[in-house]
Design an enzyme around this catalytic site. Structure first.
Site, mmCIF file in Angstrom:
data_model
loop_
_atom_site.group_PDB
_atom_site.id
_atom_site.type_symbol
_atom_site.label_atom_id
_atom_site.label_comp_id
_atom_site.label_asym_id
_atom_site.label_seq_id
_atom_site.Cartn_x
_atom_site.Cartn_y
_atom_site.Cartn_z
ATOM 1 N N ALA A 45 0.996 -1.268 0.000
ATOM 2 C CA ALA A 45 0.075 0.124 0.090
ATOM 3 C C ALA A 45 0.848 1.318 0.063
ATOM 4 O O ALA A 45 0.665 2.292 -0.582
ATOM 5 C CB ALA A 45 -0.858 0.168 1.155
ATOM 6 N N GLY A 46 1.811 1.381 0.841
ATOM 7 C CA GLY A 46 2.695 2.517 0.995
ATOM 8 C C GLY A 46 3.547 2.756 -0.181
ATOM 9 O O GLY A 46 3.666 3.756 -0.712
ATOM 10 N N HIS A 267 -4.555 -17.883 11.217
ATOM 11 C CA HIS A 267 -4.390 -18.375 9.966
ATOM 12 C C HIS A 267 -4.352 -20.033 10.040
ATOM 13 O O HIS A 267 -3.646 -20.502 10.905
ATOM 14 C CB HIS A 267 -3.240 -18.161 9.174
ATOM 15 N N SER A 285 1.722 -21.704 3.058
ATOM 16 C CA SER A 285 0.614 -21.062 2.210
ATOM 17 C C SER A 285 -0.658 -21.803 2.178
ATOM 18 O O SER A 285 -0.728 -23.083 2.127
ATOM 19 C CB SER A 285 0.855 -20.859 0.875
ATOM 20 N N ARG A 331 -10.803 -19.412 6.499
ATOM 21 C CA ARG A 331 -9.953 -19.517 7.262
ATOM 22 C C ARG A 331 -10.307 -19.748 9.056
ATOM 23 O O ARG A 331 -9.832 -20.459 9.419
ATOM 24 C CB ARG A 331 -8.743 -18.438 7.183
ATOM 25 N N HIS A 401 -2.335 -13.872 12.135
ATOM 26 C CA HIS A 401 -1.667 -13.857 10.828
ATOM 27 C C HIS A 401 -2.154 -12.558 10.268
ATOM 28 O O HIS A 401 -1.322 -11.993 9.638
ATOM 29 C CB HIS A 401 -2.204 -15.082 10.018
ATOM 30 N N LEU A 441 -3.242 -8.933 -0.565
ATOM 31 C CA LEU A 441 -2.131 -8.298 -1.637
ATOM 32 C C LEU A 441 -2.898 -7.388 -2.623
ATOM 33 O O LEU A 441 -2.695 -6.354 -2.930
ATOM 34 C CB LEU A 441 -1.528 -9.544 -2.200
#
Lengths: 636, 254
Positions: A45-46, A267, A285, A331, A401, A441
């Site tokens: 984001a930054g 998670h 993952s 999740r 998470h 993401l």
């Protein structure tokens, strides 16, 4: 006085963003260079926001506490990024991605924000490909997709198990280009310790130079906080060691409301804890759940070798209870199910882990195909545990998470302090009470590339904020407060280390404000955290001095904030007397252990106004659903 | 997972600043074989803090081998002897009971020591700023599937793009060259169609920035490849050299 005007634009859901973009005030290209923007944090984001604002012609100052902007924790995301491209022709659409996200969040997010996220998702993939992000491809040269939890279409784009790294390096490359062109000034190794508010508007920040210890002031007409989430409040989490809530928390203490702090995601697929010396938990993952089958022994006290346990003595509990989603259940459901299995004593060797088994996948598609898909994850697992997952099922257990809660923002991603914007995990806006896989993401980049650059321009165009000199009284006061806090921490000279107290906080939170919560436990833990905070301020030991490299002092400041935030998480969890998404109140469940929401009374965002440590005032933003029908979330 | 702790002697580099003279300080540690080496440091520092002593300054963040923040030279090897792992992924079970371990910072002229095991790697960022990107603005990209890229090409580009920017290649090299690092970025873009418009300009600019940042020349000893935690291949340097040669010809309009 806090005003929770969400500023959601008029019109049909699918037209709101388009209309809003048209109605926003623009800044003439020649005038853009007169506006300074500070961006704190250089994750997706930054870095995305800083680069894009720089491209547009604004003067940007970007800050990170790392030695390089490439090290933000976005880099560790493994699995992928969602987009509604429908390249697989499997019935995906912007509306379906929106609906899956809002349903996955158990109808506790703002419709308009979530829809916008789905709308811009496709631009993100185009953007990243143009940057040279080497996404996975099919033989014909088109982009490949995989499936993720909570969705029945294949819409996740990925680069092996390193998608976050590749996306962050893409954003980092765009940021580097702007640094080279001179539109972004990059400040490394600076930690933001305060936001400076002048006449009710955010006008700058106070940072500590982590090498010299010097406290510096920086001014701008707008400030963006993109500093990630607060999972490290639990001490053990999958977040990076330095990840913390300090920037967001200091903004909260200056007047920014904090929303839904109790929505924290645990998670399901992480490595189990190895022992007391553990500093951090490692995530595997969730894409592993595409082909791995989760099970526990049916018999409490099972002693046989795992591969010798016959099918009839295994409980594939997710497949049994959620036949249509099976191992890809969201999740929160997967994590809680694992906890219950272990609570019943069915965990591996009676402990706290369950099996994630690839034997069937290897039989079905062969070991080379499994290796092709998950090779680096299997290697990582073997490196950490010294067990070969091609031969022996993996052992996993849930770990903190991601945090859906964060600073409250309106549709423009502006906090309750005008001029202070919040992007990525640091805000609360898009995921409701639970985030789906591969959506973090997406949100980070959506905010950075496609939302903040517009909405900040609108703020400049409509408010025309003035520049303020760093020599002003408010900047001086913020510097003094930062120095006073450092001096106080260094002078306590007690008996416990920062980590000792942080571990205690983590134990309290994971036990009472973790995967399941109840009234009694929450009331108890609020008192205990308050006492622990007292203990910290009288008995902590921080060594060294402030005018120097001092990682002990850095951690002390972060833990001091966690001790306040941890209490607010419990306060919020106690207020929310319903179960929704990742927030599971024992009192509100069906006979089968499913969450029961209470839409009549709790279809609101809790936005907490800080009064003093341990004391907050609750404001409510009612969630209005114009497009979706509130349904009981079912993954059966 | 309960097993007996292993007992070790640690010789750890302590240094006040870039200009100060450093030395090894000895510590004793008793640690679970399942702990990572950085978890051992966490425990050690926690004990030092308890005694009111300055903790050992070292950097780390993700602890999953991907952020590139950590980097220690362990018994003479950047990131330790084990291949293709970062420092944070090194587990104590790989050491023997009673062993003595030497731990030092990454050493290179371009990486001045800031304190103890923490070094300044800013030079790596400066190289990236010189050309490690494709020049286009947000919002101007065509549809992602408009650019077809073969599976093989995408995979080769990703092999190069996996570099975590830790600087182990520099620490491993007797010349302190960062050519493996530079070539990984140059290769990623040289392989992909998106990188073609600026291909030759990029290699020029990045190599110049490399040399100006105080890194040494590559003399093909392959030490970088041997120590790289991501297994970045030396063939990237060959690809970069080829492009650099071509770019020189192009500059002279040959």
């Amino acid at each position: 006085m806090i005003n929770l005007d969400s500023k959601v634009p008029e019109g049909n859901l699918s037209e709101k963003w388009t209309n809003h973009k048209f109605n926003m005030k623009l800044v003439n290209p020649a005038n853009k260079r007169k506006f300074d923007v500070i961006v704190v944090g250089t994750g997706l984001a930054g870095a995305g926001a800083a680069a894009t604002l720089g491209e547009l012609g604004y003067k940007v100052k970007a800050f990170t506490y790392h030695d390089s902007s490439r090290r933000a924790h976005s880099i560790a995301a493994q699995g992928g990024i969602n987009a509604a491209k429908d390249y697989q022709n499997d019935g995906d659409s912007v509306y379906r991605l929106f609906y899956d996200t809002i349903k996955g969040g158990d109808f506790r997010s703002r419709e308009a924000n979530t829809h916008r996220l789905a709308e811009v998702s496709n631009n993100i993939i185009d953007q990243c490909v143009a940057q040279g992000v080497p996404f996975a491809r099919e033989y014909g040269g088109t982009l490949a997709n995989r499936s993720f939890g909570g969705a029945q279409v294949s819409r996740t784009f990925y680069a092996r198990g390193e998608t976050g790294q590749q996306l962050l390096l893409g954003a980092y490359s765009s940021l580097n280009r702007q640094i080279k062109l001179g539109s972004v000034e990059m400040y490394h190794r600076r930690e933001m310790l305060d936001v400076v508010v002048v006449d009710g508007k955010a006008k700058g920040i106070t940072v500590r130079n982590l090498i010299t210890g010097e406290v510096e002031s920086h001014s701008a007409q707008a400030v963006v906080i993109a500093t990630g989430g607060y999972s490290n409040v639990f001490f053990l989490s999958t977040s990076a060691m330095m990840s913390n809530a300090t920037a967001a928390w200091r903004a909260h203490k200056r007047g920014a409301a904090f929303a839904n702090p109790c929505y924290t995601q645990i998670h399901p697929t992480c490595l189990p804890q190895h022992g007391e010396g553990q500093s951090k938990l490692v995530l595997m993952s969730e894409s592993l759940r595409n082909d791995g089958r989760i099970w526990v022994p049916n018999i409490v006290g099972e002693k046989r070798d795992v591969n010798a346990i016959p099918e009839e003595d295994r409980d594939y509990y997710l497949e049994r209870r959620y036949p249509s989603f099976g191992n890809l259940a969201p999740r929160d459901i997967s994590s809680r199910s694992a906890k219950y299995a272990c609570d019943e004593g069915k965990g591996v060797n009676g402990g706290r882990s369950v099996y994630l088994d690839f034997a069937d996948a290897i039989k079905r598609i062969g070991e080379p195909a499994v290796r092709e898909k998950y090779g680096n994850l299997f290697e990582m697992y073997e490196n950490i545990t010294a067990e070969n997952p091609y031969k022996v099922p993996m052992q996993i257990y849930p770990a903190p998470h991601y945090t859906m809660g964060g600073l409250w923002v309106d549709y423009n991603l502006q906090s309750t302090i005008p001029g202070l914007f919040v992007g990525g995990e640091a805000n609360f806006s898009d995921h409701g009470a639970n985030r789906l896989g591969a959506s973090a993401l997406m949100q980070g980049l959506a905010d950075g590339y496609f939302v903040l650059p517009y909405s900040i321009g609108n703020y400049f165009g409509s408010e025309k904020p003035e520049k303020v000199d760093v020599k002003g009284a408010e900047f001086k006061a913020a510097e003094d407060s930062v120095n006073a806090s450092s001096n106080k921490l260094l002078s306590i000279n007690g008996k416990q280390t920062v980590d000792d107290i942080h571990r205690k906080l983590g134990d309290l939170l994971i036990d009472k404000v973790g995967m399941s919560r109840d009234e009694k436990g929450l009331k108890e833990v609020i008192t205990k955290i308050s006492n622990l905070r007292e203990e910290f301020w009288t008995d902590v030991k921080v060594v060294g001095k402030s005018e120097d490299i001092n990682m002990n002092l850095e951690r002390a400041g972060r833990v001091a904030d966690f001790l306040e935030l941890g209490e607010l998480m419990a306060v919020d969890a106690l207020d929310r007397d319903e179960s929704c998404g990742a927030h599971f109140r024992e009192e509100h469940q069906t006979d089968e252990g499913e969450a029961i929401r209470n839409d009549e009374e709790y279809a609101y965002v809790s936005a907490w106004e800080f009064e003093e440590p341990g004391k907050w005032k609750l404001h409510k933003e009612n969630l209005e659903f114009e497009s979706v029908k509130l349904a009981t979330r079912s993954y059966k | 997972m309960k097993e007996q702790n292993i007992n070790l002697t640690l010789k750890i580099w302590r240094q006040e600043s870039a200009k100060a003279k450093g030395n090894f300080e000895e510590f004793k540690a008793s640690v679970s074989p399942h702990s990572s080496i950085l978890e051992m440091f966490d425990e050690l520092n926690n004990n030092l803090e308890k005694e009111g002593k300055d903790p050992i300054v070292f950097e780390s963040d993700c602890r999953e081998g991907i952020c590139g923040t950590c980097g220690l030279v362990i018994n003479g090897h950047p990131h330790g002897e084990k291949k293709k792992t970062a420092t944070c992924q090194m587990h104590m079970r790989s050491f023997k009971e009673g062993e003595t371990i030497y731990i030092e910072p990454f050493r290179a002229k371009a990486f001045p020591v800031l304190r103890d095991l923490m070094v300044d790697r800013e030079g790596l960022d400066i190289i990236q700023q010189a050309g490690g990107y494709t020049s286009f603005n947000t919002g101007s990209a065509p549809d992602a599937n408009a650019i077809l890229i073969s599976k093989e090409t995408a995979s080769l580009a990703l092999d190069a793009a996996e570099c975590i920017g830790c600087g182990a290649c520099v620490a491993a090299c007797k010349n302190s060259s960062a050519m493996l690092f530079v070539s990984a970025k140059v290769s990623q873009f040289a392989l992909l169609p998106q990188g073609q418009p600026e291909r030759y300009e990029r290699v020029q600019n990045m190599v110049i920035a490399h040399d100006e940042s105080g890194f040494g020349s590559c003399t093909n000893t392959y030490a970088c490849e041997a120590e790289c935690p991501k297994g970045i291949s030396i063939s990237n340097i060959a690809r970069m050299n080829r492009d650099y040669f071509v770019s020189n010809l192009k500059l002279q309009n040959v």
